[in-house]
Write an enzyme that holds these catalytic residues in place. Structure first.
Site: not given
Length: 432
Positions: A403, A407
């Site tokens: 992450h 995204d």
């Protein structure tokens, strides 16, 4: 005159290895390029060949020792004809080796896997020069596990070498010896070696292989470094199953390889990665490295653990070539013949836990990659199509990602693109 055998260059950034197994013992005849020792590196087992023909000299290091590139492994007495007697400098045995050596009274010797096996067959398998066969680590372990005599098995591998499948087939066909053929009973075991009675609890400590230590270290590092997250979806496999059924015979006849599911998912992943470059990218310090190609690491089960050889330029390869690459990796993983070059690189990983029956999982990324696609088993489930409940062959798919770089929107979109391409393979042909 003797020839020294040194630790060869093992690959980029690999500076040391562990002695996994000596394939030749002092006094054994050796041919040119015949493997004499197996080295375990961080990623693969590497067999070191003899540079000359002759007789195996003294081992410079013991099994389990760590050696650096360029270190002395052994010597080959190349001025003595193979099969003749030669004076070999004896090695000092460790206390464990002396205890494990077969006694002259025929008492059972302890095998590598902790089981007891008759000393005479073990001696014939390992020390008789005429009966010695060169076996990969996977094959040798299978021989020990199933207690078969490798000298009585016909090898189907290259140059008549044994494969793991040969050993397993021999174990299946192995019959209990008749009373006339039964070996004489060994002397009663001592209290130290006597098998535990039924119901006793016991434990065994086995040193982790270098590969297993590396796997543990890298996966723990991935958890500690990356911001891991997993997104899920499910895929209707009807279209792919129908395509395989329709073209499997023609495909196999033309390309000499079966049409599997992995090529479909590899091409679908390439489609998604081209649209979403960050899923195919890597973090390097404070920079992001984007690739304009797709090298897919394919998780393959090997005897010593999970390995990830790389299908290079998967985005430009055909379905047939991808299937051939994966099949070749699978065979060589079982035989322990994958090389460091096979494992190098990779921008994205596909792991198929479905072959083991897994329904759902959260795969962990293969550093420094930023994402991994997890596939699972196919099963019939009720789904709604056009307002009607119907049965369809469904598969859960998962995308784990870093992450820090990817995204949530990009990860979900990538997985959705893969789903749509599998449910409508025509998308892969017209780049949708």
């Amino acid at each position: 005159m003797s020839k020294q055998v040194m630790v060869p260059t093992l690959g980029e950034s690999v500076t040391e290895a562990t002695i996994g197994e000596w394939l030749k013992n002092p006094g054994d005849p050796v041919n040119v390029d015949e493997p004499i020792v197996s080295l375990e590196t961080d990623k693969v087992a590497v067999e070191v060949p003899s540079p000359v023909a002759g007789v195996m000299g003294a081992h410079a290091v013991e099994v389990g020792a760590t050696v650096e590139v360029g270190a002395l492994l052994a010597t080959i007495e190349d001025d003595v004809a193979a099969g003749e007697n030669t004076d070999v400098e004896p090695r000092e045995e460790s206390p464990a080796q002396k205890q494990a050596a077969p006694a002259s009274d025929g008492q059972g010797a302890r095998a590598d896997d902790g089981t007891l096996e008759d000393a005479a067959p073990a001696q014939a398998k390992i020390h008789d020069p005429e009966a010695t066969q060169t076996m990969s680590p996977a094959v040798r372990r299978a021989v020990l596990e199933h207690g078969v005599d490798p000298t009585r098995i016909k090898g189907t591998g290259k140059d008549g070498r044994l494969t793991k499948e040969d050993v397993l087939a021999a174990a299946e066909n192995k019959k209990a010896p008749s009373s006339a053929e039964a070996p004489a009973p060994a002397p009663a075991a001592t209290a130290a070696t006597q098998a535990p009675a039924q119901g006793d609890r016991r434990e065994e400590r086995v040193k982790m292989t270098r590969m297993r230590q590396t796997i543990a270290r890298r996966l723990k590092s991935a958890q500690e470094t990356a911001a891991l997250l997993t997104t899920f979806n499910d895929v209707d496999m009807t279209a792919v199953i129908e395509a395989r059924e329709k073209f499997k015979d023609t495909f196999a006849k033309k390309h000499d390889i079966k049409l599997g599911f992995m090529s479909f998912f590899a091409k679908a992943a390439c489609l998604a990665l081209k649209d979403l470059p960050s899923v195919n990218a890597q973090i390097d310090g404070d920079e992001i490295v984007y690739f304009d190609y797709v090298d897919i690491s394919v998780a393959v089960s090997a005897p010593n653990g999970l390995v990830v050889p790389v299908v290079r330029d998967a985005d430009s390869k055909s379905f047939a070539q991808i299937e051939k690459d994966i099949a070749d990796f699978g065979r060589r993983a079982k035989d322990g013949t994958l090389t460091m070059e096979d494992m190098k690189g990779g921008t994205f990983t596909i792991s198929n836990g479905g072959v083991f029956g897994g329904l759902m999982s959260t795969p962990i990324i293969n550093p420094p990659q930023s994402a991994v696609l997890g596939l699972h088993r196919i099963e019939d489930r009720p789904v709604v199509r056009d307002g009607q409940i119907v049965i369809r062959p469904m598969m859960y798919i998962a995308l784990s990602y870093d992450h820090r770089l990817v995204d949530g929107r990009e990860a979900v979109t990538a997985l959705k693109t893969i789903k749509e391409a599998i449910e409508d393979p025509m998308r892969m042909l017209i780049d949708l």
